[in-house]
Write an enzyme that holds these catalytic residues in place. Structure first.
Site, short mmCIF file in Angstrom:
data_model
loop_
_atom_site.label_atom_id
_atom_site.label_comp_id
_atom_site.label_asym_id
_atom_site.label_seq_id
_atom_site.Cartn_x
_atom_site.Cartn_y
_atom_site.Cartn_z
N HIS A 73 0.74 -1.27 -0.05
CA HIS A 73 -0.11 -0.01 0.11
C HIS A 73 0.80 1.35 0.01
O HIS A 73 0.11 2.49 -0.61
CB HIS A 73 -1.23 0.04 1.06
CG HIS A 73 -0.42 0.32 2.47
ND1 HIS A 73 0.17 -0.68 3.44
CD2 HIS A 73 -0.20 1.51 3.08
CE1 HIS A 73 0.43 -0.12 4.35
NE2 HIS A 73 0.27 1.24 4.39
N GLU A 77 3.58 5.61 -2.96
CA GLU A 77 4.06 6.75 -2.34
C GLU A 77 5.40 7.13 -1.86
O GLU A 77 6.06 8.25 -2.15
CB GLU A 77 2.98 7.02 -1.12
CG GLU A 77 3.23 8.29 -0.38
CD GLU A 77 2.52 9.37 -0.96
OE1 GLU A 77 1.70 8.93 -1.80
OE2 GLU A 77 3.00 10.39 -0.77
N ASP A 78 5.82 5.96 -1.62
CA ASP A 78 7.28 6.05 -0.61
C ASP A 78 8.39 5.55 -1.75
O ASP A 78 9.59 5.79 -1.39
CB ASP A 78 7.48 5.32 0.33
CG ASP A 78 6.43 5.83 1.42
OD1 ASP A 78 6.01 7.05 1.15
OD2 ASP A 78 6.11 5.08 2.35
N ASP A 141 -4.05 0.40 7.91
CA ASP A 141 -2.92 1.32 7.64
C ASP A 141 -2.73 2.19 8.61
O ASP A 141 -1.78 2.27 9.60
CB ASP A 141 -2.75 1.84 6.43
CG ASP A 141 -1.93 3.10 6.41
OD1 ASP A 141 -0.83 2.94 6.49
OD2 ASP A 141 -2.31 4.05 6.05
MN MN Z 1 1.02 3.22 5.30
#
Ligand code: MN
Length: 710
Positions: A73, A77-78, A141
């Protein structure tokens, strides 16, 4: 946690699972690799967070796609990985889920000061999520982030806890995921109100052993009772979560010692019938409080919750007991997640469908147009708020609008004046056409200009009834004002044509009388009706006229004063006469003729009546004076068509110019075919005004020639 222990966890929760887990292993190592070298604040490898998130989803017994998306997930983003790569490797479904989680992670909720704002923000998340499983991943999350909050700064702890309590816990609540809601609430509560949390935790601990011992005793007694009657059941003690105790104490004012459901029991049986059998056994053995008996099986709650509740008295001490089947228990704990349970896949049962319809209702108490549930399930899309779009003000306030709404809708939603003076919009700091539809999460700044007004074209663009009605309203007001002005002008022109003094008659009480006779409230209403063509100005003037038609005495007008005429050297002349033959006005080239004993007569240069005696001429200056008007004659040649005269007089009246005299009849009219010629004597302030009026008349359709009479 290794991939094998995660697989064990899944098999533990979903015993029937038969897949080989190769796909999961692939996702696991992909995510592990992507997050390699990243550490959490705790010093743990970042990837542990992803595994824990996946584990929470496995505990909710969600499908494999969801668990895999949970593992990955944070990848978009990262790390440098793109959506396309994910789609190629893991398919569209998983890529969509991960992208969904990434998208809703980007919205920052700054508000929280108003309840309604939080509610709208929750809807923004739900609308953007599109697929319910995105929300479930986001909740998992968030739960793990809350569980590891200790490692962050106090400021971050406060912010994240507040957001959890205001946004995520209520979402879990609405979705019926009690197991998650209670953990999110307790964790947020611990960081936001550490003292209250401690206080309640201490109170609970105080008699914990006593309560536990009592629970054990009751469990055994009830279990034995069931056995005697051949009912197979599991009896468990249950505890209230701390935040719900806090709410009871602080919102309902119940003292801790009076909270009677600190201890409760839960009976899990195999099927629906056994629930009633178990209830019967309890009610025959113990006395119970009749008004506390609830049958949520015969009539389930809207969110699908099913159970029998009863409160029995043990030595006069009340204990609440909940009886339910294992399946009902799943729903009670995991809510909507239970309907996506791994083994069942996409829910299709009639009950599940009606539960979905109800979720929609619960999630949105404002709009109640449930979609066809079948289609909703089919796509597994979260179509709950697809018909709304959520946008922010520059200050971070959030507003819901129908999909397709524009900056204009938004402007009117903020304030009517902002809508009416809206001249542009900045969306996410970029100047954007105001007719462009807004997107979820847009930050919109409306540019206004006090001189800016709505355009009729907006009516075709706006989506909200609110904006449409406000724009219509604005135009109605404007049309009224225009019609009023026009009506006044018509009436004035008509009065002037009848040689009546317009300013007197317009103020006459008789006008109000006529308005009343026509069933109108005011003279303004009458003007509006004339302006709109609903009443004829001519007929109103006929009613206004005195019974006996008598031509009004020409009222003495303020004429030029002598001081307006000076010799060029500035010396005042004695007696000065403006000559009627050529009617000089300020701005004209003029010449004075020194008469024998009758002062100076003033002509326009070139006047035929001026005697050719240059030795008697004197050079003069003529200055316009405030409030003084002069007669000037013009000649208009035009098409002889109906309404032409009215148009001309209206054009003249628009300049606030009085028609002193008009001559439209045979004597001076030359008729060549269909051409008419009209003479007007106008009261003007000077040559400039006269030129303007003449220019305006020239501009009318059908006018051939406009000249000043020499
Ligand atoms: Mn997360």
């Amino acid at each position: 946690m290794s991939v094998e222990s995660l697989i064990n966890k899944i098999q533990e929760n979903i015993p029937e699972e038969e897949t080989d887990f190769d796909f999961l292993r692939m996702c696991y190592s992909f995510a592990e690799n992507a997050h390699r070298k990243q550490l959490r604040k705790s010093g743990d490898p970042y990837f542990m967070h992803c595994v824990r998130t996946a584990e929470i989803l496995a505990q909710l017994q969600l499908d494999m796609d969801t668990i895999c998306a949970g593992l990955m997930h944070d990848v978009l983003e990262d790390t440098g990985i793109t959506r396309d790569e994910m789609k190629q490797k893991f398919g569209n479904n998983i890529a969509n889920l991960v992208e969904g989680v990434t998208k809703i992670g980007r919205y920052k909720f700054s508000g929280g000061h108003r309840k309604r704002q939080a509610e709208t923000y929750r809807k923004l998340l739900l609308a953007t999520a599109e697929d319910m499983r995105v929300i479930l991943i986001k909740l998992a999350d968030r739960l793990h982030n809350m569980e590891t909050l200790d490692y962050l700064s106090t400021e971050q702890q406060q912010r994240i806890s507040k957001e959890t309590l205001e946004i995520y816990a209520p979402i879990a609540h609405r979705l019926g995921i009690w197991s998650m809601m209670s953990r999110l609430e307790d964790l947020s509560f611990k960081y936001l109100f550490p003292e209250s949390y401690r206080e309640i935790a201490d109170l609970l601990n105080e008699k914990l052993e006593e309560r536990q011992a009592y629970c054990k005793k009751m469990e055994a007694i009830i279990q034995a009772e069931f056995k005697k009657h051949g009912i197979r059941a599991v009896v468990r003690g249950r505890t209230k979560h701390i935040y719900s105790i806090y709410q009871k104490m602080h919102q309902k004012g119940t003292p801790f010692k009076d909270i009677c459901d600190l201890v409760g029991l839960r009976v899990l049986v195999e099927d629906d019938w056994s629930c009633y059998n178990a209830l019967g056994v309890l009610h025959l053995r113990w006395s119970y409080l009749p008004d506390r008996v609830r049958d949520w099986i015969g009539q389930p709650k809207k969110n699908g919750y099913q159970s029998l509740h009863t409160t029995i008295l043990d030595d006069g001490k009340p204990i609440e007991i909940q009886i339910r089947s294992n399946e009902m228990h799943q729903v009670a704990e995991n809510g909507i997640a239970a309907h996506w349970s791994y083994k069942e896949g996409v829910p299709t049962t009639k009950e599940a469908l009606s539960i979905y319809a109800n979720y929609k209702e619960m999630l949105d108490d404002i709009q109640d147009t449930p979609d066809v549930p079948g289609r909703f399930i089919e796509s597994m899309k979260l179509e709950l708020f697809q018909d709304e779009v959520y946008v922010f003000t520059p200050k971070g306030d959030i507003h819901a609008l129908p999909v397709g709404s524009t900056a204009i809708d938004f402007a009117y939603k903020i304030h009517t004046d902002i809508g009416n003076t809206c001249c542009g919009a900045e969306v996410n700091n970029v100047l954007t056409p105001i007719r462009e539809p807004l997107q979820n999460g847009d930050r919109v700044r409306i540019l206004t200009n006090p001189k800016s007004t709505p355009s009729r074209g907006w009516l075709r663009i706006v989506k909200t009834a609110n904006a449409r009605s406000k724009i219509r309203h604005w135009f109605r007001d404007k049309d009224r004002a225009d019609a009023l002005e026009l009506g006044k002008t018509f009436l004035k022109a008509e009065l002037q044509l009848s040689y009546l003094n317009a300013s007197d008659y317009l103020k006459s009480p008789k006008l109000l009388e006529i308005a009343k006779q026509l069933g109108l409230d005011s003279v303004d209403e009458l003007f509006i009706r004339i302006g709109n063509g609903n009443e004829s100005a001519t007929q109103i003037v006929n009613r206004l006229k005195p019974e006996k038609v008598k031509v009004e005495q020409e009222k003495p007008k303020p004429e030029r004063t002598d001081s307006a005429i000076q010799l060029e050297n500035g010396i005042d002349l004695g007696m000065v006469r403006m000559m009627k033959c050529c009617n000089p006005i300020p701005g004209d080239n003029i010449v004075g003729y020194l008469t024998r004993g009758r002062g100076v007569s003033v002509h326009r240069t070139g006047c035929a009546r001026l005697l050719d005696e240059p030795e008697r001429f004197v050079a003069l200056n003529m200055t316009a004076e405030e409030g003084v008007i002069y007669p000037a004659q013009i000649f208009v040649e035009c098409h002889d068509k109906p309404g032409m005269l009215g148009e001309i007089t209206t054009a003249i009246a628009r300049f606030q110019v009085n028609i002193r005299e008009g001559n439209f009849k045979a004597s001076t009219v030359t008729r060549i075919d269909d051409t008419a010629a009209d003479y007007f004597t106008l009261d003007v302030t000077g040559i400039e005004q006269l030129r303007e009026v003449m220019e305006a008349i020239r501009g009318l359709k059908g006018v051939e020639r406009v000249v000043r009479k020499m």
